[in-house]
Design an enzyme around this catalytic site. Structure first.
Site, PDB file in Angstrom:
ATOM      1  N   ASP A  12       0.853  -1.195   0.000  1.00 30.63           N
ATOM      2  CA  ASP A  12       0.000   0.000   0.000  1.00 30.63           C
ATOM      3  C   ASP A  12       0.888   1.245   0.000  1.00 30.63           C
ATOM      4  O   ASP A  12       2.062   1.187   0.346  1.00 30.63           O
ATOM      5  CB  ASP A  12      -0.924   0.021   1.227  1.00 30.63           C
ATOM      6  CG  ASP A  12      -1.858   1.220   1.208  1.00 30.63           C
ATOM      7  OD1 ASP A  12      -2.544   1.425   0.191  1.00 30.63           O
ATOM      8  OD2 ASP A  12      -1.875   1.988   2.182  1.00 30.63           O
ATOM      9  N   SER A  13       0.275   2.365  -0.351  1.00 29.26           N
ATOM     10  CA  SER A  13       1.011   3.632  -0.341  1.00 29.26           C
ATOM     11  C   SER A  13       1.372   4.051   1.092  1.00 29.26           C
ATOM     12  O   SER A  13       2.245   4.881   1.286  1.00 29.26           O
ATOM     13  CB  SER A  13       0.152   4.713  -0.992  1.00 29.26           C
ATOM     14  OG  SER A  13      -1.093   4.800  -0.317  1.00 29.26           O
ATOM     15  N   CYS A  75      -3.664  -0.888  -2.276  1.00 27.84           N
ATOM     16  CA  CYS A  75      -3.905   0.522  -2.598  1.00 27.84           C
ATOM     17  C   CYS A  75      -4.783   0.630  -3.850  1.00 27.84           C
ATOM     18  O   CYS A  75      -4.425   0.132  -4.924  1.00 27.84           O
ATOM     19  CB  CYS A  75      -2.563   1.201  -2.843  1.00 27.84           C
ATOM     20  SG  CYS A  75      -2.696   2.934  -3.252  1.00 27.84           S
ATOM     21  N   GLU A 154      -7.407   9.005   9.174  1.00 27.84           N
ATOM     22  CA  GLU A 154      -6.124   8.919   9.902  1.00 27.84           C
ATOM     23  C   GLU A 154      -6.175   9.684  11.217  1.00 27.84           C
ATOM     24  O   GLU A 154      -5.513   9.331  12.184  1.00 27.84           O
ATOM     25  CB  GLU A 154      -4.976   9.408   9.017  1.00 27.84           C
ATOM     26  CG  GLU A 154      -4.748   8.454   7.864  1.00 27.84           C
ATOM     27  CD  GLU A 154      -3.382   8.546   7.216  1.00 27.84           C
ATOM     28  OE1 GLU A 154      -2.522   9.302   7.700  1.00 27.84           O
ATOM     29  OE2 GLU A 154      -3.190   7.848   6.203  1.00 27.84           O
ATOM     30  N   CYS A 186     -11.227   3.111  -1.643  1.00 25.06           N
ATOM     31  CA  CYS A 186      -9.985   3.607  -1.036  1.00 25.06           C
ATOM     32  C   CYS A 186      -9.770   2.834   0.265  1.00 25.06           C
ATOM     33  O   CYS A 186     -10.744   2.529   0.971  1.00 25.06           O
ATOM     34  CB  CYS A 186     -10.099   5.107  -0.764  1.00 25.06           C
ATOM     35  SG  CYS A 186      -8.708   5.787   0.152  1.00 25.06           S
ATOM     36  N   HIS A 188      -8.868   3.673   3.080  1.00 27.21           N
ATOM     37  CA  HIS A 188      -9.258   4.334   4.329  1.00 27.21           C
ATOM     38  C   HIS A 188     -10.764   4.362   4.585  1.00 27.21           C
ATOM     39  O   HIS A 188     -11.203   4.557   5.707  1.00 27.21           O
ATOM     40  CB  HIS A 188      -8.762   5.787   4.327  1.00 27.21           C
ATOM     41  CG  HIS A 188      -7.279   5.933   4.451  1.00 27.21           C
ATOM     42  ND1 HIS A 188      -6.398   5.404   3.533  1.00 27.21           N
ATOM     43  CD2 HIS A 188      -6.524   6.556   5.389  1.00 27.21           C
ATOM     44  CE1 HIS A 188      -5.159   5.707   3.898  1.00 27.21           C
ATOM     45  NE2 HIS A 188      -5.211   6.400   5.015  1.00 27.21           N
TER      46      HIS A 188
HETATM   47  N1  DGL Z   1      -4.100   3.877  -0.252  1.00 30.78           N
HETATM   48  C1  DGL Z   1      -4.701   4.898  -1.069  1.00 30.78           C
HETATM   49  C2  DGL Z   1      -5.858   4.288  -1.864  1.00 30.78           C
HETATM   50  O1  DGL Z   1      -6.435   3.268  -1.498  1.00 30.78           O
HETATM   51  C3  DGL Z   1      -5.150   6.093  -0.250  1.00 30.78           C
HETATM   52  C4  DGL Z   1      -3.999   6.953   0.264  1.00 30.78           C
HETATM   53  C5  DGL Z   1      -3.184   7.587  -0.835  1.00 30.78           C
HETATM   54  O2  DGL Z   1      -3.651   8.550  -1.480  1.00 30.78           O
HETATM   55  O3  DGL Z   1      -2.069   7.123  -1.070  1.00 30.78           O
HETATM   56  O4  DGL Z   1      -6.218   4.819  -2.888  1.00 30.78           O
END
Ligand code: DGL
Length: 269
Positions: A12-13, A75, A154, A186, A188
């Site tokens: 993930d990012s 991600c 977050e 996403c 989150h």
């Molecule tokens: N993990 C990213 C997503 O699911 C969200 C956070 C980011 O912008 O890197 O798109």
């Protein structure tokens, strides 16, 4: 160690992908997992496609150096932009979150109107839209980027007046378009699911792409005879590209358990 005993790699990012890891643990409780969060370069959601692809290639390479048997691109932004390239470059099975989410939405919708929320880059890519249209061209899709949802999750601001008014703000067009299904596109957003449901109404079917992905990973590993057949306690390792002093708090929110040991990734480049 045979391939069945090798860990699953999750990329993930940042820390958001822990929601997908949580779903994986639930569906596949005996699988070991290596989690890689590119916390030094998060967010990906505001980056250009070329940068997202480059970062994703480097991150998956890191996991492959640790002999993972497959890679889950948790991600959404990376899945939306980089999945075809990743699959071209690497031989291991690579699973993204877009196709499972799209498939679940097409199955769930009764009135053939599906909403998608995600980062700016995910929405811009039209990856969910294309996946849905491919499955059922009759489904109408409405997309909305929600840039403030990541910081809200977050910060732990997942309920209450402020959170509700931000969700109201982004969901106006979705409300107007009479969708009956919404993809939480996403990592989150599952944390905001209860409040999103409250704003949009009980009748809207919320799709958590991460949860669907976990089920697909199970099917894929089973089909390839790669499921771990031991019933011992699995191991979980966590790598990040930058120290995050809030990892413990965030892991309890996103993963549902506190992670005490996080390793700083040393790039082999
Ligand atoms: N993990 C990213 C997503 O699911 C969200 C956070 C980011 O912008 O890197 O798109």
């Amino acid at each position: 160690m045979g391939v069945k005993d090798s860990p699953i790699g999750v990329f993930d990012s940042g820390i958001g992908g822990l929601t997908v890891m949580r779903a994986l643990i639930k569906v596949l409780p005996y699988e070991s997992i290596i989690y890689f969060g590119d916390t030094a370069r998060v967010p990906y959601g505001t980056k250009s496609p070329a940068t997202i692809v480059r970062f994703s290639l480097e991150s998956v390479e890191f996991l492959l150096e640790r002999d993972v048997k497959c890679v889950v691109v948790a991600c959404n932004t990376s899945s939306a932009h980089a999945l075809p390239v990743l699959r071209k470059y690497f031989k291991v099975p690579i699973i993204g979150v877009i196709q499972p989410g799209a498939m679940a939405a097409v199955k769930a919708t009764k009135n053939k109107r599906v909403g998608i929320i995600g980062t700016q880059a995910t929405v811009r890519s039209k990856a969910y839209e294309e996946a849905i249209k491919h499955l059922d061209p009759a489904v109408r899709v409405v997309s909305q980027s929600c840039p403030l949802f990541v910081p809200l999750a977050e910060e732990g601001m997942t309920r209450g007046k402020e959170c509700e008014s931000i969700i109201q703000h982004y969901c106006k067009s979705l409300k107007r378009s009479a969708i009956d299904t919404l993809i939480l596109g996403c990592t989150h957003y599952p944390l905001l699911a209860a409040t999103i449901q409250k704003i949009l109404g009980r009748s809207i079917h919320l799709i958590d792409s991460g949860r669907q992905t976990a089920v697909d990973v199970q099917g894929l590993l089973m089909g390839m005879d790669m499921l771990c057949d031991k019933r011992s306690k699995p191991s979980y390792r966590f790598y990040v590209t930058d120290e995050n002093e809030h990892f413990q708090t965030l892991s309890s929110r996103f993963l549902g358990r506190v992670v005490n040991k996080v390793e700083l990734a040393k790039w082999n480049r």
